[in-house]
Design an enzyme around this catalytic site. Structure first.
Site, PDB file in Angstrom:
ATOM      1  N   LYS A 184      84.776  90.422 116.829  1.00 10.68           N
ATOM      2  CA  LYS A 184      86.138  90.903 116.605  1.00 10.68           C
ATOM      3  C   LYS A 184      86.547  90.664 115.153  1.00 10.68           C
ATOM      4  O   LYS A 184      86.673  89.516 114.718  1.00 10.68           O
ATOM      5  CB  LYS A 184      87.144  90.193 117.509  1.00 10.68           C
ATOM      6  CG  LYS A 184      88.505  90.880 117.448  1.00 10.68           C
ATOM      7  CD  LYS A 184      89.638  90.025 117.990  1.00 10.68           C
ATOM      8  CE  LYS A 184      90.189  89.064 116.966  1.00 10.68           C
ATOM      9  NZ  LYS A 184      90.836  89.705 115.803  1.00 10.68           N
ATOM     10  N   GLU A 258      84.117  77.446 111.321  1.00  9.31           N
ATOM     11  CA  GLU A 258      84.198  77.386 109.856  1.00  9.31           C
ATOM     12  C   GLU A 258      85.662  77.603 109.514  1.00  9.31           C
ATOM     13  O   GLU A 258      86.191  78.693 109.679  1.00  9.31           O
ATOM     14  CB  GLU A 258      83.293  78.472 109.268  1.00  9.31           C
ATOM     15  CG  GLU A 258      82.821  78.135 107.880  1.00  9.31           C
ATOM     16  CD  GLU A 258      83.759  78.689 106.839  1.00  9.31           C
ATOM     17  OE1 GLU A 258      84.696  77.946 106.468  1.00  9.31           O
ATOM     18  OE2 GLU A 258      83.573  79.819 106.422  1.00  9.31           O
ATOM     19  N   CYS A 292      88.129  80.132 101.629  1.00  5.48           N
ATOM     20  CA  CYS A 292      88.232  78.825 102.285  1.00  5.48           C
ATOM     21  C   CYS A 292      87.668  77.714 101.398  1.00  5.48           C
ATOM     22  O   CYS A 292      88.121  76.585 101.453  1.00  5.48           O
ATOM     23  CB  CYS A 292      87.550  78.849 103.642  1.00  5.48           C
ATOM     24  SG  CYS A 292      85.929  79.603 103.580  1.00  5.48           S
ATOM     25  N   GLU A 389      96.366  74.071 102.567  1.00  6.79           N
ATOM     26  CA  GLU A 389      95.639  75.224 102.062  1.00  6.79           C
ATOM     27  C   GLU A 389      96.645  76.336 101.789  1.00  6.79           C
ATOM     28  O   GLU A 389      97.360  76.764 102.688  1.00  6.79           O
ATOM     29  CB  GLU A 389      94.627  75.675 103.120  1.00  6.79           C
ATOM     30  CG  GLU A 389      93.692  76.744 102.644  1.00  6.79           C
ATOM     31  CD  GLU A 389      92.647  77.118 103.692  1.00  6.79           C
ATOM     32  OE1 GLU A 389      93.012  77.231 104.870  1.00  6.79           O
ATOM     33  OE2 GLU A 389      91.477  77.302 103.314  1.00  6.79           O
TER      34      GLU A 389
HETATM   35  P1  NAD Z   1      93.579  82.970 112.005  1.00  5.79           P
HETATM   36  O1  NAD Z   1      92.761  81.778 112.270  1.00  5.79           O
HETATM   37  O2  NAD Z   1      94.857  83.142 112.720  1.00  5.79           O
HETATM   38  O3  NAD Z   1      92.723  84.291 112.287  1.00  5.79           O
HETATM   39  C1  NAD Z   1      91.308  84.373 112.155  1.00  5.79           C
HETATM   40  C2  NAD Z   1      90.762  85.236 113.275  1.00  5.79           C
HETATM   41  O4  NAD Z   1      91.007  84.595 114.536  1.00  5.79           O
HETATM   42  C3  NAD Z   1      91.401  86.611 113.387  1.00  5.79           C
HETATM   43  O5  NAD Z   1      90.393  87.541 113.754  1.00  5.79           O
HETATM   44  C4  NAD Z   1      92.400  86.415 114.519  1.00  5.79           C
HETATM   45  O6  NAD Z   1      92.694  87.624 115.183  1.00  5.79           O
HETATM   46  C5  NAD Z   1      91.652  85.482 115.426  1.00  5.79           C
HETATM   47  N1  NAD Z   1      92.469  84.668 116.336  1.00  5.79           N
HETATM   48  C6  NAD Z   1      93.768  84.306 116.219  1.00  5.79           C
HETATM   49  N2  NAD Z   1      94.134  83.533 117.249  1.00  5.79           N
HETATM   50  C7  NAD Z   1      93.049  83.391 118.051  1.00  5.79           C
HETATM   51  C8  NAD Z   1      92.789  82.675 119.278  1.00  5.79           C
HETATM   52  N3  NAD Z   1      93.722  81.943 119.861  1.00  5.79           N
HETATM   53  N4  NAD Z   1      91.552  82.743 119.799  1.00  5.79           N
HETATM   54  C9  NAD Z   1      90.577  83.448 119.198  1.00  5.79           C
HETATM   55  N5  NAD Z   1      90.766  84.139 118.050  1.00  5.79           N
HETATM   56  C10 NAD Z   1      91.990  84.108 117.474  1.00  5.79           C
HETATM   57  O7  NAD Z   1      93.820  83.040 110.475  1.00  5.79           O
HETATM   58  P2  NAD Z   1      94.934  83.947 109.732  1.00  5.79           P
HETATM   59  O8  NAD Z   1      96.198  84.022 110.500  1.00  5.79           O
HETATM   60  O9  NAD Z   1      94.300  85.221 109.379  1.00  5.79           O
HETATM   61  O10 NAD Z   1      95.176  83.073 108.469  1.00  5.79           O
HETATM   62  C11 NAD Z   1      95.953  81.877 108.576  1.00  5.79           C
HETATM   63  C12 NAD Z   1      95.393  80.815 107.666  1.00  5.79           C
HETATM   64  O11 NAD Z   1      94.021  80.559 108.026  1.00  5.79           O
HETATM   65  C13 NAD Z   1      95.300  81.212 106.211  1.00  5.79           C
HETATM   66  O12 NAD Z   1      96.493  81.023 105.547  1.00  5.79           O
HETATM   67  C14 NAD Z   1      94.212  80.307 105.740  1.00  5.79           C
HETATM   68  O13 NAD Z   1      94.738  79.062 105.421  1.00  5.79           O
HETATM   69  C15 NAD Z   1      93.287  80.184 106.914  1.00  5.79           C
HETATM   70  N6  NAD Z   1      92.114  81.045 106.800  1.00  5.79           N
HETATM   71  C16 NAD Z   1      90.901  80.466 106.582  1.00  5.79           C
HETATM   72  C17 NAD Z   1      89.779  81.267 106.454  1.00  5.79           C
HETATM   73  C18 NAD Z   1      88.423  80.724 106.212  1.00  5.79           C
HETATM   74  O14 NAD Z   1      87.564  81.465 105.778  1.00  5.79           O
HETATM   75  N7  NAD Z   1      88.160  79.482 106.498  1.00  5.79           N
HETATM   76  C19 NAD Z   1      89.888  82.648 106.551  1.00  5.79           C
HETATM   77  C20 NAD Z   1      91.150  83.214 106.807  1.00  5.79           C
HETATM   78  C21 NAD Z   1      92.241  82.383 106.948  1.00  5.79           C
END
Ligand code: NAD
Ligand code: MG
Length: 478
Positions: A184, A258, A292, A389
């Site tokens: 996804k 990650e 990240c 972050e």
């Molecule tokens: P997020 O963790 O909400 O989303 C990442 C992925 O997880 C998306 O595909 C989302 O649809 C999915 N997701 C959301 N809730 C879920 C659940 N309960 N179960 C399974 N999948 C789920 O991240 P975001 O909202 O896009 O970003 C928020 C913060 O996360 C950013 O501000 C940043 O600090 C961090 N981030 C980190 C990375 C990284 O590479 N480590 C990448 C993006 C964001």
């Protein structure tokens, strides 16, 4: 000093053909799904709607997992490593053939500069498929026993910062090891994953080996919690990572996470300063800071701090913010309105807590989501901008006097994904790297990636490794 005016150098978007709507990719076919719900993805540089994608519901997740299960049992696990390698090589070559199209599409949907999608993201995507194709028929020599077996069906959920590259990090090793996948993509960046689905068809990959379903957090939750999934791989926020760890606790599912980071980039007084300035800029302004492992905390030795900051400010004033498709652009658009809001909020907190904020003069486009490169000095370890972050083009600067103080400050974070060390002394690099609690330590460079090198974190940055020989382990039963 003469000033140079840049002429616009736009990459043409005409190479991509974006459809107005996209279905789910299940069992080798695009389907409309059953939820009846859709969501729009926009170009963050213009706020223009690009396409509508399906919001996969429970029945769609069921269908995708069943398709992956069927393909695992009937085809993929049985065909053997050298045949799997042929498919992976074929995918890698198609990615190279379609590289320009993929780079443009990534920049349009994500907002990252074409210079990065073209020179970093897409070449690394192809490299990952080539690299893991090479492992597919040599798994018995990888150090995980003479006859390692796949785990089964992998549920993979990825973020929006490197959409196609995170897909490659997940899909290439999974397939090489004989697993099948349901992936996804993030809700704001589904388009290159859907282009990858077409590439799977072009490569004649057996139906069901790769399934791509779109949707938001709820779709992700349904996928990782699905009872017939054997392995969960997640990249994203620590908050969601924690929820996933809880949800799968007590099941037999294998998990890799990650998550976030707040990396220290440590500059000692003997470092080559011009190189260090380039590394600092690359560390925090690459990909708008949506990284990240970004070097978001600069730790600079006190004796050189004023001098280094002068040079850094001069360099930051040369950064070009704007149209992601312009080949001269260094900093593109912030990925979404929500992320821009978060960056603004944390930067305001930095000012409110007493740090000094600076940005070079910089004209931002009227439409779209933009944030000027920003530097905070006078930052203390207690400030939110030193602890949380920000995931944007915002650098917090702290100083130190002794190597011990540098290590103490660098490790003073709940995260532990990456770090950087700048010094002329080899012995100091080894000594400091040894004491840093970070999965990756770069020495006199930053944000360098290679498919043969493992990547992953300590503490709240998650667990498990992706990339390299280590990355195979997450997809092998043992
Ligand atoms: P997020 O963790 O909400 O989303 C990442 C992925 O997880 C998306 O595909 C989302 O649809 C999915 N997701 C959301 N809730 C879920 C659940 N309960 N179960 C399974 N999948 C789920 O991240 P975001 O909202 O896009 O970003 C928020 C913060 O996360 C950013 O501000 C940043 O600090 C961090 N981030 C980190 C990375 C990284 O590479 N480590 C990448 C993006 C964001
Ligand atoms: Mg988008």
């Amino acid at each position: 000093m003469p000033t140079f005016e840049y002429a616009p150098a736009p990459e043409s978007p005409s190479i991509v053909d974006i459809r107005s709507s996209y279905g789910l990719f299940i069992n080798g076919e695009f389907t409309d799904g059953t939820s009846g719900q859709t969501r729009k993805t926009v170009n963050p540089a213009s706020e223009e709607v690009l396409a509508e994608v399906v919001e996969a519901g429970e029945a769609d997740v069921d269908a995708a997992v069943a398709s992956a299960r069927h393909a695992y049992e009937r085809v993929w696990n049985g065909i053997g490593g050298s045949d799997r390698a042929k498919y992976l090589y074929r995918i890698a070559r198609i990615i190279q053939e379609r590289a320009r199209e993929l780079a443009v599409l990534e920049s349009i949907d994500n907002g990252k500069p074409i210079r990065e999608s073209r020179d970093v993201d897409v070449p690394l995507v192809a490299a990952h498929f080539f690299y893991y194709a090479g492992w597919a028929d040599k798994l018995g020599h990888a150090g995980f026993g003479p006859d390692p077996r796949p785990i089964g069906v992998a549920a993979q959920v990825i973020p929006w910062n490197f959409p196609l590259l995170m897909l490659a990090w997940k899909i290439a090793p999974a397939l090489a090891c004989g697993n099948t996948v349901v992936l996804k993509p993030a809700e704001t960046t589904p388009l290159t994953a859907l282009a990858f689905a077409e590439i799977c068809r072009q490569a004649d990959l057996p139906p069901g080996v790769v399934n791509i379903i779109t949707g938001g957090g709820e779709t992700g939750r349904l996928l990782v919690e699905h009872a017939d999934v054997d392995k969960v791989a997640f990249t994203g926020s620590t908050e969601v990572g924690r929820a996933i760890a809880k949800a799968v606790a007590g099941s037999t599912k294998r998990v890799t996470l990650e998550l976030g980071g707040k990396a220290a980039n440590i500059v000692f007084d003997d470092a080559a300063l011009d190189e260090a300035v380039e590394g600092i800029v690359n560390g925090i302004f690459f990909n708008q800071g949506h990284v990240c492992c970004a070097g978001s905390r600069l730790l600079v030795q006190e004796s050189i701090a004023p001098h280094l900051l002068d040079r850094l400010k001069r360099r930051m004033a040369l950064l070009r913010v704007g149209d992601p498709l312009d080949k001269n652009t260094d900093i593109g658009a912030i990925n979404s309105a929500a992320q821009l809001q978060r960056i603004r909020e944390l930067s305001a907190a930095g000012e409110a807590e007493g740090a000094d904020r600076w940005s070079p003069p910089c004209e931002l486009p009227a439409r779209g989501y933009w944030f000027a490169p920003t530097l905070f000095t006078g930052v203390s370890q207690a400030h939110r901008i030193a602890r949380e972050e920000i995931f944007g083009p915002v650098l917090s600067v702290l100083t130190f006097r002794t190597p011990a103080e540098a290590v103490e400050k660098a490790n003073n974070t709940p995260y532990g994904l990456s770090a950087g060390v700048w010094t002329e002394k080899g012995s100091r690099i080894l000594a400091i790297a040894d004491q840093l609690r970070a999965g990756v330590v770069w020495a006199n460079t930053f944000n360098k990636f290679d498919p043969s090198s493992p990547f992953g974190g300590y503490k709240e940055s998650g667990y498990g490794r992706e990339g390299g020989r280590h990355g195979l382990e997450a997809y092998l039963a043992h």
